[in-house]
Design a protein around this motif. Structure first.
Motif, PDB file in Angstrom:
ATOM      1  N   UNK A 124       0.842  -1.210   0.000  1.00  0.00           N
ATOM      2  CA  UNK A 124       0.000   0.000   0.000  1.00  0.00           C
ATOM      3  C   UNK A 124       0.871   1.251   0.000  1.00  0.00           C
ATOM      4  N   UNK A 125       1.913   1.234   0.823  1.00  0.00           N
ATOM      5  CA  UNK A 125       2.818   2.397   0.890  1.00  0.00           C
ATOM      6  C   UNK A 125       3.460   2.657  -0.469  1.00  0.00           C
ATOM      7  N   UNK A 126       3.890   1.593  -1.127  1.00  0.00           N
ATOM      8  CA  UNK A 126       4.587   1.765  -2.400  1.00  0.00           C
ATOM      9  C   UNK A 126       3.622   2.059  -3.557  1.00  0.00           C
ATOM     10  N   UNK A 127       2.575   1.266  -3.687  1.00  0.00           N
ATOM     11  CA  UNK A 127       1.682   1.407  -4.851  1.00  0.00           C
ATOM     12  C   UNK A 127       0.899   2.714  -4.833  1.00  0.00           C
ATOM     13  N   UNK A 128       0.448   3.123  -3.659  1.00  0.00           N
ATOM     14  CA  UNK A 128      -0.385   4.323  -3.570  1.00  0.00           C
ATOM     15  C   UNK A 128       0.390   5.552  -3.091  1.00  0.00           C
ATOM     16  N   UNK A 129       1.678   5.371  -2.859  1.00  0.00           N
ATOM     17  CA  UNK A 129       2.551   6.475  -2.441  1.00  0.00           C
ATOM     18  C   UNK A 129       1.960   7.230  -1.240  1.00  0.00           C
ATOM     19  N   UNK A 130       1.567   6.454  -0.231  1.00  0.00           N
ATOM     20  CA  UNK A 130       1.010   7.028   0.996  1.00  0.00           C
ATOM     21  C   UNK A 130       2.090   7.024   2.079  1.00  0.00           C
ATOM     22  N   UNK A 131       2.051   8.026   2.929  1.00  0.00           N
ATOM     23  CA  UNK A 131       3.042   8.116   4.010  1.00  0.00           C
ATOM     24  C   UNK A 131       3.005   6.856   4.889  1.00  0.00           C
ATOM     25  N   UNK A 132       4.155   6.270   5.189  1.00  0.00           N
ATOM     26  CA  UNK A 132       4.190   5.075   6.048  1.00  0.00           C
ATOM     27  C   UNK A 132       3.502   5.291   7.390  1.00  0.00           C
ATOM     28  N   UNK A 133       3.581   6.516   7.902  1.00  0.00           N
ATOM     29  CA  UNK A 133       2.946   6.822   9.186  1.00  0.00           C
ATOM     30  C   UNK A 133       1.447   6.504   9.140  1.00  0.00           C
ATOM     31  N   UNK A 134       0.787   6.906   8.044  1.00  0.00           N
ATOM     32  CA  UNK A 134      -0.657   6.711   7.925  1.00  0.00           C
ATOM     33  C   UNK A 134      -1.001   5.234   7.752  1.00  0.00           C
TER      34      UNK A 134
END
Length: 323
Positions: A117-127
């Motif tokens: 999810x972090x990589x594919x959607x480029x979302x902050x790891x914190x979230x």
């Protein structure tokens, strides 16, 4: 690229944060040895490892994540979920090897999903890992809202077994497993292409990508490693507590992050060592032991001291990066 400037004669600057942590450990342990009878014994040192074996494993996995420039807030909840799966599985009559395999697969899969999810959607790891933290904690209470005692004889025999070292010092198998994890992490980080890419991604992801390094695989892989280490730490915590409970390991993710940062790993990524995280855990354990020997201070003083140390180490890191 994240680098540490400065240094003292003969000592590369990248080793200074780890050396500072080692000095802090020696000083804090020295204070205890001077003030309290019996503090400077082999068994007290062994107890630092026995009481914190699960945290050592967690810190090793967290080091991978922070070195890559990420963060993982889900590890404490995965520990709790692992204790619940262990206790519930053994209560249902599953053999111990099957329970161990199930726990490790669940932890690694959760790590894989969060990494993707972090990589594919480029979302902050914190979230993403915050969501993972709530998910894992919630799953615990789907299994049971009560504490589940572990009564399996094989599991209890392993939990209570001791290894006697010279000087009549005893350790548990948890300590052996934790040290094996630390040495395995050392090997992966410093002797494999994957480990060198973790440092490169944490230092400067764009440069690592231009060099043709497999940044995507590494960014996902560090969360798989963290999930695996969290599940393994959960098994060790189950051996330590002999129970599974949804409220186990509350806040343990922050202790793991604190140990890694106090151990000299930059929160910005790219700089740090697994051994630093190990020494960071020993510093936290020594503070708890000092308060225990003192006898009149509340255990909350441990949190206060850890918070102060964390602020100091982050400020020092920031200063060294800016120079």
């Amino acid at each position: 690229m994240t680098t540490l400037a400065g240094g003292v004669r003969g000592v590369p600057s990248r080793f200074l944060p780890v050396l500072a942590t080692v000095v802090l450990f020696v000083l804090s342990f020295g204070v205890g040895a001077v003030r309290y009878d019996g503090f400077a014994s082999g068994q007290v040192i062994a107890n630092l490892f026995i009481d914190n074996a699960f945290l050592i494993v967690l810190a090793a996995g967290m080091t991978f994540v922070i070195l890559s420039g990420g963060i993982d807030l889900s590890v404490g909840s995965v520990v709790a979920l692992s204790t619940m799966v262990t206790a519930a599985g053994l209560r249902a009559g599953w053999p111990v090897p099957l329970v161990v395999l199930a726990v490790l697969v669940i932890g690694s899969t959760l790590g894989l999903l969060m990494g993707l999810v972090i990589h594919k959607f480029d979302i902050q790891p914190f979230i993403v890992t915050l969501a993972g933290m709530f998910l894992a904690r919630g799953l615990c209470f789907l299994i049971s809202v009560e504490s589940v005692s572990i009564k399996d004889r094989t599991f209890r025999d392993v939990a209570t077994a001791a290894i006697t070292l010279p000087g009549k010092v005893t350790i548990t198998y948890n300590v052996v497993i934790a040290l094996v994890v630390v040495f395995a992490a050392l090997y992966v980080l410093h002797r494999t292409r994957f480990g060198r890419t973790v440092y490169a991604v944490g230092g400067n992801e764009s440069s690592a990508l231009l060099m043709g390094l497999p940044t995507a695989r590494v960014k996902v892989g560090v969360y798989v490693i963290s999930g695996f280490c969290s599940a393994l730490a959960g098994l060790l915590f189950s051996l330590y507590m002999l129970s599974g409970y949804g409220l186990h390991a509350v806040g343990m993710e922050l202790e793991a992050i604190a140990a890694v940062v106090i151990g000299g790993t930059l929160l910005a990524g790219g700089v740090g060592y697994v051994l630093g995280g190990l020494v960071g855990v020993l510093v936290l354990g020594t503070i708890q032991t000092l308060i225990s020997f003192q006898g009149t201070l509340s255990s909350w003083w441990t949190k206060i001291v850890i918070g102060a140390l964390l602020l100091v180490f982050i400020a020092v890191q920031r200063t060294m990066v800016r120079r």
